[in-house]
Design an enzyme around this catalytic site. Sequence first.
Site, mmCIF file in Angstrom:
data_model
loop_
_atom_site.group_PDB
_atom_site.id
_atom_site.type_symbol
_atom_site.label_atom_id
_atom_site.label_comp_id
_atom_site.label_asym_id
_atom_site.label_seq_id
_atom_site.Cartn_x
_atom_site.Cartn_y
_atom_site.Cartn_z
ATOM 1 N N TRP A 30 -24.955 36.962 -8.961
ATOM 2 C CA TRP A 30 -24.915 38.430 -9.014
ATOM 3 C C TRP A 30 -26.285 38.946 -8.566
ATOM 4 O O TRP A 30 -27.315 38.425 -8.998
ATOM 5 C CB TRP A 30 -24.607 38.873 -10.448
ATOM 6 C CG TRP A 30 -24.553 40.359 -10.656
ATOM 7 C CD1 TRP A 30 -23.895 41.273 -9.887
ATOM 8 C CD2 TRP A 30 -25.172 41.092 -11.721
ATOM 9 N NE1 TRP A 30 -24.057 42.527 -10.418
ATOM 10 C CE2 TRP A 30 -24.840 42.447 -11.534
ATOM 11 C CE3 TRP A 30 -25.968 40.741 -12.817
ATOM 12 C CZ2 TRP A 30 -25.277 43.453 -12.392
ATOM 13 C CZ3 TRP A 30 -26.403 41.736 -13.666
ATOM 14 C CH2 TRP A 30 -26.053 43.075 -13.462
ATOM 15 N N ASP A 81 -23.194 34.084 -18.625
ATOM 16 C CA ASP A 81 -22.846 35.473 -18.336
ATOM 17 C C ASP A 81 -21.319 35.527 -18.290
ATOM 18 O O ASP A 81 -20.693 34.888 -17.436
ATOM 19 C CB ASP A 81 -23.461 35.886 -16.983
ATOM 20 C CG ASP A 81 -23.240 37.372 -16.699
ATOM 21 O OD1 ASP A 81 -22.470 38.015 -17.430
ATOM 22 O OD2 ASP A 81 -23.836 37.882 -15.729
ATOM 23 N N LYS A 122 -15.116 45.603 -17.557
ATOM 24 C CA LYS A 122 -13.937 45.332 -16.736
ATOM 25 C C LYS A 122 -12.723 45.060 -17.616
ATOM 26 O O LYS A 122 -11.639 45.555 -17.354
ATOM 27 C CB LYS A 122 -14.155 44.125 -15.817
ATOM 28 C CG LYS A 122 -15.587 43.744 -15.549
ATOM 29 C CD LYS A 122 -16.241 44.476 -14.415
ATOM 30 C CE LYS A 122 -17.720 44.135 -14.381
ATOM 31 N NZ LYS A 122 -18.462 44.643 -13.280
HETATM 32 C C1 LMR Z 1 -20.641 44.174 -9.482
HETATM 33 O O1 LMR Z 1 -21.108 43.037 -9.358
HETATM 34 O O2 LMR Z 1 -20.221 44.827 -8.524
HETATM 35 C C2 LMR Z 1 -20.541 44.783 -10.851
HETATM 36 O O3 LMR Z 1 -20.912 43.865 -11.814
HETATM 37 C C3 LMR Z 1 -21.233 46.081 -10.945
HETATM 38 C C4 LMR Z 1 -22.726 45.953 -10.935
HETATM 39 O O4 LMR Z 1 -23.350 46.469 -11.871
HETATM 40 O O5 LMR Z 1 -23.290 45.347 -10.025
#
Ligand code: LMR
Length: 398
Positions: A130, A211, A246
């Site tokens: 992420w 996570d 989510k």
């Molecule tokens: C994403 O990865 O798009 C979501 O988890 C929203 C974010 O905060 O990045």
Amino acid sequence: MFQHIPPYAGDPILSLNEDFQKDPRPHKINLSIGIYFDDAGRIPVLESVRRAQDAVIAKGGPKPYLPIEGAANFRAAVAELLFGARHEVIATRRVATIQSVGSSAGLRVGADFLARHFPKSAVWVSDPSWENHRSMFEGAGLAVHAYPYYDAASGGLKFDAMLATLSGLPPRSVVLLHACCHNPTGVDLTRAQWERLIVLLRERELLPYLDLAYQGFAEGIEQDAYAVRALAAAGLSFLVANSFSKSMSVYGERCGALSVVCPDAAQAENVLGQLKFAVRRNYSSPPIHGGQIVATVLTDPALRALWERELSAMRERILAMRAQVHKVLTAKIAGRNFDYFLTQRGMFSYTGLSPTQVDRLREQYAVYLVRSGRMCVAGLNTHNVEATAVAMAAVLGA
Ligand code: LMR
């Protein structure tokens, strides 16, 4: 006074979502941010959440500060959701759970805790991860490195390379792992791979940090907690940040938690105290409203059952979209393998599109993906899947 302040470059995900909102083209398609949309392209209000919210509002009452660690009913419900009711770590009081402002704040409080109490430890995140993980841990003052994860050639996992890297880390290194529905690739470890990884984590005395932002989006609520429970069963100490954004479609309510599984109750009490210290000097305490909605859904048997059905329906719609986009693309582009849409799990698929191809998709076809090539499959619906596939086929040169 502020002349030296540079402009903010923007966040790769959130800025893209803002650009999408501003795009005047009526046929635009948002597959960028990790938000679940229904078949009509709307963010759903779950019936279980609506009823819980009505109940919370009907109760009324004053709005004092919550304790630093959050509401007791929320924290207990989260621990049960993660570990299962009457789990040994709960019974022996060796898990420290705080309510956080989304799981992002949980991740960050955990990062602050690690920076203070494990200052020599580096954090290892998957390559890729992420987009905000690195930024968050670096922001807390920790060194961040990447371990091999996604295999572009196969669209799967570089499991052996991942294990090889992790087996060379010094003890107490922090290993960030996606418990399920890996963001951004959709590539998860199998249970057999988790088992092997856990042996290594224990032998090398590494500190896992899970996570869990998509519980219920891969296989189901219980199944998606597999990694959490397997780590606990192996007797490891670890951190887990989890989110309801989510799974309950309550993004803006910012409902999440951080739990730290400790060797015993005395250590858990001290860890909880240090998490409180990190919260107090940051945002002081979490807000009431969203957490009480979540706690009501989790603890009211009828609402809980309704939520589980609604979550299953979201998961099944994503699976249907995966099958649909796979079918359309396979028909349109001969000789290219799109099976990754079927094997990857959760909201995201790594499409393998280059940043230039992603830019073309957005500029020419108003289809928005993250520049890494990540597609939010949960933004597809029966009305836009064909247009998405046509646009993808065009940029792929079919
Ligand atoms: C994403 O990865 O798009 C979501 O988890 C929203 C974010 O905060 O990045």
